[in-house]
Write a protein that holds these residues in place. Structure first.
Motif, PDB file in Angstrom:
ATOM      1  N   THR A   1       1.199  -0.944   0.111  1.00  0.00           N
ATOM      2  CA  THR A   1      -0.382  -0.390   0.205  1.00  0.00           C
ATOM      3  C   THR A   1       0.781   1.509   0.257  1.00  0.00           C
ATOM      4  N   ASN A   2       0.710   2.407  -0.951  1.00  0.00           N
ATOM      5  CA  ASN A   2       1.410   3.484  -0.701  1.00  0.00           C
ATOM      6  C   ASN A   2       0.010   4.364  -1.804  1.00  0.00           C
ATOM      7  N   ALA A   3       0.957   5.537  -1.508  1.00  0.00           N
ATOM      8  CA  ALA A   3      -0.192   6.510  -1.479  1.00  0.00           C
ATOM      9  C   ALA A   3       0.346   7.634  -2.327  1.00  0.00           C
ATOM     10  N   VAL A   4      -0.599   8.602  -3.238  1.00  0.00           N
ATOM     11  CA  VAL A   4       0.216   9.570  -3.984  1.00  0.00           C
ATOM     12  C   VAL A   4      -0.557  11.067  -4.195  1.00  0.00           C
ATOM     13  N   TRP A   5       0.170  11.826  -4.543  1.00  0.00           N
ATOM     14  CA  TRP A   5      -0.549  13.404  -4.655  1.00  0.00           C
ATOM     15  C   TRP A   5       0.223  13.863  -5.227  1.00  0.00           C
ATOM     16  N   CYS A   6      -0.818  14.273  -6.495  1.00  0.00           N
ATOM     17  CA  CYS A   6       0.170  15.050  -7.977  1.00  0.00           C
ATOM     18  C   CYS A   6      -1.144  16.686  -7.549  1.00  0.00           C
ATOM     19  N   SER A   7      -0.274  17.504  -8.522  1.00  0.00           N
ATOM     20  CA  SER A   7      -0.520  18.355  -8.661  1.00  0.00           C
ATOM     21  C   SER A   7      -1.080  18.885 -10.043  1.00  0.00           C
ATOM     22  N   PRO A   8      -1.846  19.649  -9.873  1.00  0.00           N
ATOM     23  CA  PRO A   8      -2.407  20.118 -10.628  1.00  0.00           C
ATOM     24  C   PRO A   8      -1.243  20.488 -12.117  1.00  0.00           C
ATOM     25  N   ARG A   9      -1.475  20.326 -13.577  1.00  0.00           N
ATOM     26  CA  ARG A   9      -1.284  20.988 -14.213  1.00  0.00           C
ATOM     27  C   ARG A   9      -0.507  22.408 -14.249  1.00  0.00           C
ATOM     28  N   LEU A  10       0.991  22.805 -13.688  1.00  0.00           N
ATOM     29  CA  LEU A  10       1.332  24.480 -13.805  1.00  0.00           C
ATOM     30  C   LEU A  10       1.317  24.765 -14.746  1.00  0.00           C
ATOM     31  N   PRO A  11       0.423  25.725 -15.679  1.00  0.00           N
ATOM     32  CA  PRO A  11       0.782  26.526 -17.328  1.00  0.00           C
ATOM     33  C   PRO A  11       2.208  27.222 -16.899  1.00  0.00           C
ATOM     34  N   LEU A  12       2.927  27.534 -17.702  1.00  0.00           N
ATOM     35  CA  LEU A  12       3.867  28.517 -17.721  1.00  0.00           C
ATOM     36  C   LEU A  12       2.984  29.366 -18.096  1.00  0.00           C
ATOM     37  N   LEU A  13       4.360  30.317 -16.932  1.00  0.00           N
ATOM     38  CA  LEU A  13       4.188  31.743 -17.476  1.00  0.00           C
ATOM     39  C   LEU A  13       4.222  32.615 -18.596  1.00  0.00           C
ATOM     40  N   SER A  14       4.246  33.909 -18.723  1.00  0.00           N
ATOM     41  CA  SER A  14       4.577  34.327 -19.772  1.00  0.00           C
ATOM     42  C   SER A  14       5.073  35.372 -19.444  1.00  0.00           C
ATOM     43  N   SER A  15       5.459  36.089 -17.709  1.00  0.00           N
ATOM     44  CA  SER A  15       7.427  36.029 -17.350  1.00  0.00           C
ATOM     45  C   SER A  15       7.210  36.081 -15.864  1.00  0.00           C
ATOM     46  N   PRO A  16       8.003  35.719 -16.024  1.00  0.00           N
ATOM     47  CA  PRO A  16       8.916  35.323 -13.796  1.00  0.00           C
ATOM     48  C   PRO A  16       7.695  35.772 -13.010  1.00  0.00           C
ATOM     49  N   GLU A  17       7.659  35.607 -12.135  1.00  0.00           N
ATOM     50  CA  GLU A  17       6.777  36.403 -10.939  1.00  0.00           C
ATOM     51  C   GLU A  17       7.770  36.481  -9.841  1.00  0.00           C
ATOM     52  N   THR A  18       7.411  37.687  -8.728  1.00  0.00           N
ATOM     53  CA  THR A  18       8.586  37.412  -7.364  1.00  0.00           C
ATOM     54  C   THR A  18       7.602  37.091  -6.657  1.00  0.00           C
ATOM     55  N   LEU A  19       7.785  35.919  -6.033  1.00  0.00           N
ATOM     56  CA  LEU A  19       7.250  35.953  -4.842  1.00  0.00           C
ATOM     57  C   LEU A  19       7.517  36.405  -3.290  1.00  0.00           C
ATOM     58  N   PRO A  20       5.975  36.104  -2.442  1.00  0.00           N
ATOM     59  CA  PRO A  20       6.939  37.454  -1.638  1.00  0.00           C
ATOM     60  C   PRO A  20       7.778  36.755  -0.413  1.00  0.00           C
ATOM     61  N   PRO A  21       8.058  37.615   0.558  1.00  0.00           N
ATOM     62  CA  PRO A  21       8.603  37.075   1.279  1.00  0.00           C
ATOM     63  C   PRO A  21       8.562  36.209   2.351  1.00  0.00           C
ATOM     64  N   ASN A  22       6.735  37.002   3.386  1.00  0.00           N
ATOM     65  CA  ASN A  22       6.557  35.823   4.034  1.00  0.00           C
ATOM     66  C   ASN A  22       5.034  35.413   3.874  1.00  0.00           C
ATOM     67  N   PRO A  23       5.007  34.373   2.581  1.00  0.00           N
ATOM     68  CA  PRO A  23       3.530  33.940   2.274  1.00  0.00           C
ATOM     69  C   PRO A  23       3.217  33.574   3.095  1.00  0.00           C
ATOM     70  N   LEU A  24       1.934  33.319   3.451  1.00  0.00           N
ATOM     71  CA  LEU A  24       0.994  32.608   4.429  1.00  0.00           C
ATOM     72  C   LEU A  24       1.169  30.995   3.627  1.00  0.00           C
ATOM     73  N   PRO A  25       0.513  30.782   5.472  1.00  0.00           N
ATOM     74  CA  PRO A  25       0.963  28.924   4.903  1.00  0.00           C
ATOM     75  C   PRO A  25      -0.295  28.891   4.172  1.00  0.00           C
ATOM     76  N   GLY A  26      -0.573  27.430   3.730  1.00  0.00           N
ATOM     77  CA  GLY A  26      -1.573  26.858   2.525  1.00  0.00           C
ATOM     78  C   GLY A  26      -1.575  27.587   1.452  1.00  0.00           C
ATOM     79  N   THR A  27      -0.931  28.761   1.081  1.00  0.00           N
ATOM     80  CA  THR A  27      -1.206  29.418  -0.457  1.00  0.00           C
ATOM     81  C   THR A  27      -0.317  28.985  -1.097  1.00  0.00           C
ATOM     82  N   PRO A  28      -0.697  29.190  -2.308  1.00  0.00           N
ATOM     83  CA  PRO A  28       0.607  28.800  -3.083  1.00  0.00           C
ATOM     84  C   PRO A  28       2.232  29.386  -3.781  1.00  0.00           C
TER      85      PRO A  28
END
Length: 546
Positions: free
Chosen positions: A218-245
């Motif tokens: 018995t094993n298990a799997v979590w699959c993310s959705p297919r992540l789309p390509l961005l038109s341009s890279p985004e800047t990540l916030p310094p302290n993102p809230l738990p559970g956010t992308p």
């Protein structure tokens, strides 16, 4: 009848047994008779889609159906609400019938897409022939494959075997993880995939990349959705809230920075080009300490990563919860329960750990003997009880031990498929064993981390630092990720909640419910111990060193 002695290869995770050298496990029956009077070959394919192939269901299938708008024509028939599916899926068990393999997933479902262009494979044990066999044959020699392992000794037989298997394939590159701590392992089980349709995907699971784990365990799997390509890279916030992308992406990039530059530089550069917005999950990971000089991490790893996110998850006020630790290995924790009571339990229940009912789900020798692979299943499941210190550990764990197969109420269909899966789940105790529905889940963690200091980390030293020995990766989910007012409920034998269930997020259960504590005379399975009682195939067990 002459009894056969089993002394089989190991899929050891952390407890120091031999490594797996087999390529498969015996094909068995679906009913527990010993010895079997007649062998029959069970169907290999579960009942699922119209092509007879189980499908991995990423999180995009979990989204709610769009609401009606005021501009819809009056004559339009009402749309049935889209059924939400479990964020965790079980792997298909070869020797179980189709009705027990509903909504399950196989390795070809994960990496067999002909659009696959690049595969980064992180694991403890690897079989390159098995990995290649799961790829689409038309693109097999074209997919860029990166295998990340932890066999840092140049003369390690497992490292030499990997190199020999990779040599004929110019599209395969091997990478060695940084392991500064003795007894640490590269235990993470993760796939990062890139496709020719400009999408990426993260897959976190619990199986080694060997046939044994994908057959009758018995094993298990979590699959993310297919992540789309961005038109341009985004800047990540310094302290993102738990559970956010953003928190998911930040933790993943920080985790990858602990690897050699040949891994983290190209992989993090690629991942920054994709949108993580569709993800509903939070990463819980471990990396060995001290980290490499080039990788100062902005996020905590090991057990310190748990309280910041678990404190944000609503729980049932005034009700003592049950937290079930379901693992396949228990390492040496010490002669007293200090590490559990003062380190791990407060991390898993930062606000009410003293009131929580703690359960540890671990199979007995009886359950191993009755499993589909018999004693062969025990090569993947580890604890020890022989020494005086181990006996003391057994003493304080014994009151928490529960059987793998459950109490016979709600059946998960995996009683004979021995556990290599690892889950940590918080249940609302008021729901335990009551009613016909599944248990109410407050949060659930699917992870590679077993019950060990190597995986989670020791207590803080005088400088306030936590020593972690191993790489681990897990994914945490809770009902609030799907919207306010949602609840999460365990489901059995399927990935969907029964009935309409518009406000319910289903969670596929790997073990039966309610939990069943050890009875008098029950003991945990110990792979290093000899067992004269034969398994259902007529084999006794010598034990390592026996």
């Amino acid at each position: 009848m002459d009894r056969k002695r089993a002394h089989l290869a190991d899929d050891n995770d952390e407890n120091g047994g031999p490594s797996d050298k087999s390529t498969s496990t015996p094909r068995t029956l679906t009913h527990p008779i010993s010895p079997p009077s007649k062998k029959r070959r069970l169907p290999d394919q579960p009942a699922s889609d119209d092509k007879g192939k189980a499908k991995a269901v990423p999180d995009e299938a979990h989204h709610e159906a769009p609401a009606k708008t005021q501009h819809e024509a009056p004559s339009s028939p009402p749309k049935a609400p889209e059924k939400r599916r479990s964020p965790f899926q079980l792997t298909r068990i070869r020797d179980l019938p189709p009705e027990l393999n509903k909504d399950t997933v196989t390795l070809p479902d994960l990496i067999g897409d002909p659009l696959l262009s690049e595969c980064w494979e992180f694991n403890y044990l690897h079989s390159i022939p098995f990995l290649l066999s799961a790829l689409d044959p038309d693109v097999r020699p074209l997919v860029k494959i990166h295998i990340i392992h932890g066999f840092w000794k140049r003369d390690d037989p497992r490292r030499l075997a990997l190199a020999a298997d990779a040599a004929p394939h110019p599209n395969i590159t091997l990478h060695t993880a940084y392991l500064p701590v003795p007894f640490g392992t590269h235990h993470t089980k993760m796939l990062i995939l890139f496709r020719r349709d400009a999408t990426a995907q993260v897959v976190i699971h619990t199986a080694n990349l060997i046939p044994h784990d994908w057959t009758n365990m018995t094993n298990a799997v979590w699959c993310s959705p297919r992540l789309p390509l961005l038109s341009s890279p985004e800047t990540l916030p310094p302290n993102p809230l738990p559970g956010t992308p953003a928190a998911f992406q930040t933790t993943l990039l920080s985790y990858l920075s602990s690897y050699p530059r040949s891994v983290h530089t190209p992989l993090t550069a690629s991942l920054r080009s994709y949108s993580f917005a569709p993800i509903r999950a939070h990463l819980i990971a471990s990396v060995p300490t001290p980290s490499p000089p080039h990788s100062p991490s902005p996020v905590p790893f090991g057990w310190p990563s748990l309280p910041p996110v678990l404190r944000t998850i609503p729980t049932s006020p005034g009700i003592p919860a049950t937290i079930a630790l379901q693992i396949s290995s228990i390492a040496t924790l010490g002669p007293t329960d200090i590490w559990l009571r003062q380190i791990l339990f407060p991390a898993l229940a930062p606000s009410d750990h003293a009131r929580v009912k703690w359960k540890v789900i671990f199979p007995t020798p009886e359950e191993i003997r009755a499993s589909l692979a018999g004693y062969a299943s025990g090569t993947s499941i580890h604890t020890k009880t022989q020494s005086a210190q181990q006996g003391k550990q057994l003493g304080y764990l014994r009151g928490m031990f529960c059987r793998w197969d459950g109490g016979g109420g709600r059946d998960a269909g995996r009683g004979r498929a021995a556990p290599h899966v690892k889950t940590y789940v918080r249940y609302a105790a008021a729901e335990e064993g009551k009613g016909e529905g599944g248990p109410r889940v407050e949060w659930a963690l699917l992870t590679s981390a077993n019950l060990s200091k190597q995986a989670w980390g020791e207590g803080r030293n005088k400088e306030g630092r936590v020593r972690v020995a191993s790489y681990e990766m897990g994914v945490l989910v809770w009902p609030g990720l799907w919207g306010e007012g949602k609840v999460m409920e365990g489901v059995f034998g399927r990935d969907e909640v029964e009935g309409e269930g518009e406000g319910v997020v289903p969670l596929r259960m790997a073990y039966g419910w309610p939990l069943k504590g050890y009875e008098e005379g029950d003991m945990p399975w110990v792979a290093t111990k000899a067992y004269d009682e034969v398994d259902w195939m007529g084999r006794a067990w010598e034990g390592w060193g026996g």
